[in-house]
Scaffold this motif. Structure first.
Motif, PDB file in Angstrom:
ATOM      1  N   LEU A  63       0.840  -1.189   0.000  1.00 28.44           N
ATOM      2  CA  LEU A  63       0.000   0.000   0.000  1.00 28.44           C
ATOM      3  C   LEU A  63       0.879   1.244   0.000  1.00 28.44           C
ATOM      4  CD1 LEU A  63      -2.567  -1.145   2.712  1.00 28.44           C
ATOM      5  CD2 LEU A  63      -2.808  -1.283   0.235  1.00 28.44           C
ATOM      6  N   PRO A  64       0.708   2.122  -0.977  1.00 33.04           N
ATOM      7  CA  PRO A  64       1.550   3.322  -1.039  1.00 33.04           C
ATOM      8  C   PRO A  64       1.086   4.371  -0.049  1.00 33.04           C
ATOM      9  CG  PRO A  64      -0.057   3.361  -2.804  1.00 33.04           C
ATOM     10  CD  PRO A  64      -0.243   2.047  -2.089  1.00 33.04           C
ATOM     11  N   VAL A  65       1.941   5.333   0.209  1.00 30.27           N
ATOM     12  CA  VAL A  65       1.529   6.485   0.999  1.00 30.27           C
ATOM     13  C   VAL A  65       0.945   7.530   0.057  1.00 30.27           C
ATOM     14  CG1 VAL A  65       3.290   6.071   2.724  1.00 30.27           C
ATOM     15  CG2 VAL A  65       3.782   7.604   0.831  1.00 30.27           C
ATOM     16  N   LYS A  71       0.361  16.947   4.585  1.00 26.74           N
ATOM     17  CA  LYS A  71      -0.056  15.726   5.261  1.00 26.74           C
ATOM     18  C   LYS A  71       0.355  14.490   4.465  1.00 26.74           C
ATOM     19  CE  LYS A  71      -4.216  17.531   7.572  1.00 26.74           C
ATOM     20  NZ  LYS A  71      -5.690  17.338   7.718  1.00 26.74           N
ATOM     21  N   ILE A  72       0.510  13.392   5.204  1.00 28.85           N
ATOM     22  CA  ILE A  72       0.768  12.085   4.616  1.00 28.85           C
ATOM     23  C   ILE A  72      -0.331  11.146   5.091  1.00 28.85           C
ATOM     24  CG2 ILE A  72       2.418  10.203   4.363  1.00 28.85           C
ATOM     25  CD1 ILE A  72       4.505  12.144   5.559  1.00 28.85           C
ATOM     26  N   TYR A  73      -1.002  10.497   4.174  1.00 26.73           N
ATOM     27  CA  TYR A  73      -2.041   9.532   4.520  1.00 26.73           C
ATOM     28  C   TYR A  73      -1.493   8.127   4.296  1.00 26.73           C
ATOM     29  CZ  TYR A  73      -5.046  13.604   4.483  1.00 26.73           C
ATOM     30  OH  TYR A  73      -5.590  14.828   4.750  1.00 26.73           O
ATOM     31  N   VAL A  74      -1.725   7.248   5.281  1.00 30.36           N
ATOM     32  CA  VAL A  74      -1.169   5.896   5.226  1.00 30.36           C
ATOM     33  C   VAL A  74      -2.235   4.879   5.615  1.00 30.36           C
ATOM     34  CG1 VAL A  74       1.180   6.644   5.732  1.00 30.36           C
ATOM     35  CG2 VAL A  74      -0.337   6.023   7.609  1.00 30.36           C
ATOM     36  N   ALA A  75      -2.042   3.660   5.152  1.00 25.44           N
ATOM     37  CA  ALA A  75      -2.909   2.548   5.538  1.00 25.44           C
ATOM     38  C   ALA A  75      -2.068   1.289   5.542  1.00 25.44           C
ATOM     39  CB  ALA A  75      -4.076   2.407   4.573  1.00 25.44           C
ATOM     40  N   ASN A  76      -2.472   0.286   6.326  1.00 20.50           N
ATOM     41  CA  ASN A  76      -1.797  -0.997   6.242  1.00 20.50           C
ATOM     42  C   ASN A  76      -2.820  -2.102   6.070  1.00 20.50           C
ATOM     43  OD1 ASN A  76      -2.855  -1.498   8.787  1.00 20.50           O
ATOM     44  ND2 ASN A  76      -0.892  -1.643   9.828  1.00 20.50           N
ATOM     45  N   ALA A  77      -2.333  -3.269   5.695  1.00 21.53           N
ATOM     46  CA  ALA A  77      -3.223  -4.374   5.385  1.00 21.53           C
ATOM     47  C   ALA A  77      -4.010  -4.842   6.607  1.00 21.53           C
ATOM     48  CB  ALA A  77      -2.440  -5.536   4.784  1.00 21.53           C
ATOM     49  N   GLY A 104      -5.351   1.605  -1.400  1.00 19.47           N
ATOM     50  CA  GLY A 104      -5.515   2.929  -0.840  1.00 19.47           C
ATOM     51  C   GLY A 104      -4.280   3.313  -0.047  1.00 19.47           C
ATOM     52  N   PRO A 105      -4.332   4.457   0.604  1.00 22.31           N
ATOM     53  CA  PRO A 105      -5.476   5.367   0.652  1.00 22.31           C
ATOM     54  C   PRO A 105      -5.502   6.330  -0.530  1.00 22.31           C
ATOM     55  CG  PRO A 105      -3.727   6.185   2.062  1.00 22.31           C
ATOM     56  CD  PRO A 105      -3.228   4.880   1.497  1.00 22.31           C
ATOM     57  N   GLY A 106      -6.729   6.653  -0.980  1.00 23.63           N
ATOM     58  CA  GLY A 106      -6.934   7.769  -1.885  1.00 23.63           C
ATOM     59  C   GLY A 106      -7.441   8.944  -1.072  1.00 23.63           C
ATOM     60  N   TYR A 107      -7.298  10.141  -1.593  1.00 20.07           N
ATOM     61  CA  TYR A 107      -7.732  11.318  -0.836  1.00 20.07           C
ATOM     62  C   TYR A 107      -8.263  12.389  -1.785  1.00 20.07           C
ATOM     63  CZ  TYR A 107      -7.743  15.599   1.856  1.00 20.07           C
ATOM     64  OH  TYR A 107      -8.141  16.766   2.453  1.00 20.07           O
ATOM     65  N   GLY A 108      -9.246  13.143  -1.293  1.00 18.69           N
ATOM     66  CA  GLY A 108      -9.734  14.306  -2.023  1.00 18.69           C
ATOM     67  C   GLY A 108     -10.721  15.110  -1.209  1.00 18.69           C
ATOM     68  N   ASP A 109     -10.390  16.362  -0.918  1.00 23.44           N
ATOM     69  CA  ASP A 109     -11.319  17.315  -0.313  1.00 23.44           C
ATOM     70  C   ASP A 109     -12.039  16.752   0.907  1.00 23.44           C
ATOM     71  OD1 ASP A 109     -12.655  19.706  -0.010  1.00 23.44           O
ATOM     72  OD2 ASP A 109     -14.242  19.205  -1.434  1.00 23.44           O
ATOM     73  N   GLY A 110     -11.262  16.327   1.899  1.00 21.97           N
ATOM     74  CA  GLY A 110     -11.844  15.905   3.171  1.00 21.97           C
ATOM     75  C   GLY A 110     -12.291  14.474   3.263  1.00 21.97           C
ATOM     76  N   GLU A 140     -12.133  -7.490  -6.492  1.00 20.15           N
ATOM     77  CA  GLU A 140     -11.134  -6.853  -5.636  1.00 20.15           C
ATOM     78  C   GLU A 140     -10.477  -5.662  -6.318  1.00 20.15           C
ATOM     79  OE1 GLU A 140      -7.531  -8.372  -2.669  1.00 20.15           O
ATOM     80  OE2 GLU A 140      -8.068  -9.540  -4.445  1.00 20.15           O
ATOM     81  N   VAL A 141     -10.150  -4.654  -5.528  1.00 20.30           N
ATOM     82  CA  VAL A 141      -9.445  -3.465  -5.997  1.00 20.30           C
ATOM     83  C   VAL A 141      -8.041  -3.488  -5.403  1.00 20.30           C
ATOM     84  CG1 VAL A 141      -9.370  -0.937  -5.939  1.00 20.30           C
ATOM     85  CG2 VAL A 141     -11.555  -2.125  -6.221  1.00 20.30           C
ATOM     86  N   LEU A 142      -7.023  -3.412  -6.258  1.00 19.98           N
ATOM     87  CA  LEU A 142      -5.640  -3.434  -5.801  1.00 19.98           C
ATOM     88  C   LEU A 142      -4.904  -2.136  -6.113  1.00 19.98           C
ATOM     89  CD1 LEU A 142      -4.617  -7.075  -6.811  1.00 19.98           C
ATOM     90  CD2 LEU A 142      -5.371  -6.244  -4.578  1.00 19.98           C
ATOM     91  N   ALA A 143      -5.518  -1.261  -6.895  1.00 16.20           N
ATOM     92  CA  ALA A 143      -4.910   0.023  -7.241  1.00 16.20           C
ATOM     93  C   ALA A 143      -5.560   1.134  -6.428  1.00 16.20           C
ATOM     94  CB  ALA A 143      -5.065   0.305  -8.741  1.00 16.20           C
ATOM     95  N   GLU A 144      -4.814   2.175  -6.150  1.00 12.50           N
ATOM     96  CA  GLU A 144      -5.312   3.296  -5.361  1.00 12.50           C
ATOM     97  C   GLU A 144      -6.577   3.912  -5.963  1.00 12.50           C
ATOM     98  OE1 GLU A 144      -4.103   7.958  -4.764  1.00 12.50           O
ATOM     99  OE2 GLU A 144      -2.492   6.502  -5.048  1.00 12.50           O
ATOM    100  N   PRO A 145      -7.641   4.084  -5.168  1.00  7.31           N
ATOM    101  CA  PRO A 145      -8.814   4.816  -5.650  1.00  7.31           C
ATOM    102  C   PRO A 145      -8.437   6.278  -5.916  1.00  7.31           C
ATOM    103  CG  PRO A 145      -9.330   3.528  -3.687  1.00  7.31           C
ATOM    104  CD  PRO A 145      -7.844   3.523  -3.819  1.00  7.31           C
ATOM    105  N   ILE A 146      -8.998   6.847  -6.975  1.00 13.67           N
ATOM    106  CA  ILE A 146      -8.690   8.226  -7.359  1.00 13.67           C
ATOM    107  C   ILE A 146      -9.898   9.105  -7.047  1.00 13.67           C
ATOM    108  CG2 ILE A 146      -8.000   9.747  -9.241  1.00 13.67           C
ATOM    109  CD1 ILE A 146      -5.923   7.609  -8.436  1.00 13.67           C
ATOM    110  N   VAL A 147      -9.692  10.126  -6.223  1.00 14.67           N
ATOM    111  CA  VAL A 147     -10.752  11.075  -5.881  1.00 14.67           C
ATOM    112  C   VAL A 147     -10.542  12.334  -6.704  1.00 14.67           C
ATOM    113  CG1 VAL A 147     -11.916  12.318  -4.033  1.00 14.67           C
ATOM    114  CG2 VAL A 147     -10.758  10.156  -3.534  1.00 14.67           C
ATOM    115  N   TYR A 148     -11.567  12.725  -7.462  1.00 15.83           N
ATOM    116  CA  TYR A 148     -11.447  13.900  -8.339  1.00 15.83           C
ATOM    117  C   TYR A 148     -12.796  14.616  -8.386  1.00 15.83           C
ATOM    118  CZ  TYR A 148     -10.325  16.718 -12.466  1.00 15.83           C
ATOM    119  OH  TYR A 148     -10.100  17.766 -13.339  1.00 15.83           O
TER     120      TYR A 148
END
Length: 359
Positions: A63-65, A71-77, A104-110, A140-148
């Motif tokens: 999982l990437p950061v 800020k840095i957003y992180v997640a683990n398995a 994940g994590p993906g991020y966008g506007d809160g 299953e989703v293995l790629a980062e979700p994109i928030v736009y």
């Protein structure tokens, strides 16, 4: 989960390692021998070490950061999600979702978005981690979700791309490709440029979508599956997609690396090369790690070889990151390398895991 993300090096941006390293730097599942020692030509020093969640020295996470502003957003398995301060490493908030997180994590506007191992997309409130909604997708989703803007885009391993409403998770549109009988385990991270959603599929196709309607704007075959066996016919686009000005750069496994016009989907140039990690680009070169672990510097206008670094072969490298006069790449064993953009010479290396233990 133990994290070391920020480093200092003269003439290097401080956030490079965050973009390269996974959210867990415990010993790798597949051990490889340490690399040969390198006489450092630039100074590298750990600035801080921080932790979100419990230590697990037997877990390997891919999982990437996510770096957004300061800020840095992180997640683990194991299900921990949190945010850190970019400058100090202070943990701003963290929660245990009680989920097995796959992407994940993906991020966008809160909003922070992760995917669990049950093919569910989960939206969390930034600042508290409070669950907002969850939505089931096809696999299953293995790629980062994109928030736009008001949408979230996710790619599933069965070849689908979903557009979800950011505020509710409702499905807005879905498209995809029928996947081959045998593929690599993974998906490329979708990329949004000039209101186009760029998606690489396991078929070897790169597709540009209208983000509002899901209508295909253009599609181009980066790799054409060939061979007698399913194994020989694997041609996935699994890695990062790079964009410089009006050109898209993409690589496929057992296929090609190519430059494609962003507006028209026209193939500008291509050359045979196999990579499952994708490419990075600056104004002059593109950088790629091939399936053997060679790192390449290619001319951005033609794809011609400018240099090739072979000393990191068989180290299972990630996509290089381009910063100032260097590129940075990490391997599965927890080592990070700084390479010269001029000739690919290794300028420095850092044993990230040992640095963590000492911190």
């Amino acid at each position: 989960m133990r994290l070391t993300y920020r480093f200092f090096a003269s003439c290097l941006a401080l956030y490079v390692a965050m973009l390269l390293l996974t959210a867990c730097t415990s010993p790798p599942k597949y051990m490889i021998a340490p690399p040969d020692p390198v006489k450092a030509k630039i100074k590298i020093a750990t600035q801080w070490v921080a932790q979100v969640g419990e230590k697990n020295h037997h877990q390997q996470s891919q999982l990437p950061v996510k770096v957004v502003g300061n800020k840095i957003y992180v997640a683990n398995a194991e299900g921990h999600v949190g945010a850190m301060d970019l400058v100090s490493g202070d943990v701003l908030w963290q929660i245990d979702t009680d989920e097995r997180i796959a992407a994940g994590p993906g991020y966008g506007d809160g909003i922070v978005v992760v995917a669990n191992d049950k093919a569910e997309i989960i939206a969390l409130a930034d600042g508290s981690g409070e669950p907002l909604w969850r939505q089931k997708v096809s696999s299953e989703v293995l790629a980062e979700p994109i928030v736009y803007r008001d949408k979230i885009f996710v790619q599933t391993v069965d070849g689908k791309i979903f557009a979800l409403a950011k505020d509710s998770g409702n499905k807005l549109w879905v498209d995809g490709r029928e996947i081959p009988a045998l593929t690599l385990r993974g998906s490329s991270r979708p990329r949004i440029v000039k209101d186009k959603l760029l998606v690489g599929f396991a078929t070897g196709e790169l597709v540009a979508y209208n983000i509002e309607s899901g209508k295909v704007i253009w599609e181009v075959a980066i790799a054409v599956p060939s061979g007698r066996t399913d194994l020989e016919r694997i041609a996935d686009i699994d890695g990062l997609i790079a964009v410089n000005e009006n050109t898209v750069y993409v690589a496929s496994y057992q296929g090609r690396i190519a430059a494609v016009s962003l507006d028209e989907g026209r193939l500008v140039w291509s050359r045979d090369m196999s990579s499952y990690t994708g490419v990075a680009a600056d104004d002059k070169q593109i950088y790629v790690t091939d399936e053997q672990g060679f790192v390449w510097g290619l001319d951005i206008n033609s794809g011609a070889t400018l240099w090739r670094q072979e000393k990191l072969a068989d180290r299972y490298l990630v996509t290089p990151a381009s910063v100032d006069n260097s590129i940075v790449v990490a391997d599965v064993g927890g080592f990070v390398y700084w390479l010269s953009k001029e000739d690919g010479d290794i300028l420095a290396q850092l044993d990230l895991y040992r640095t963590n233990l000492a911190a």
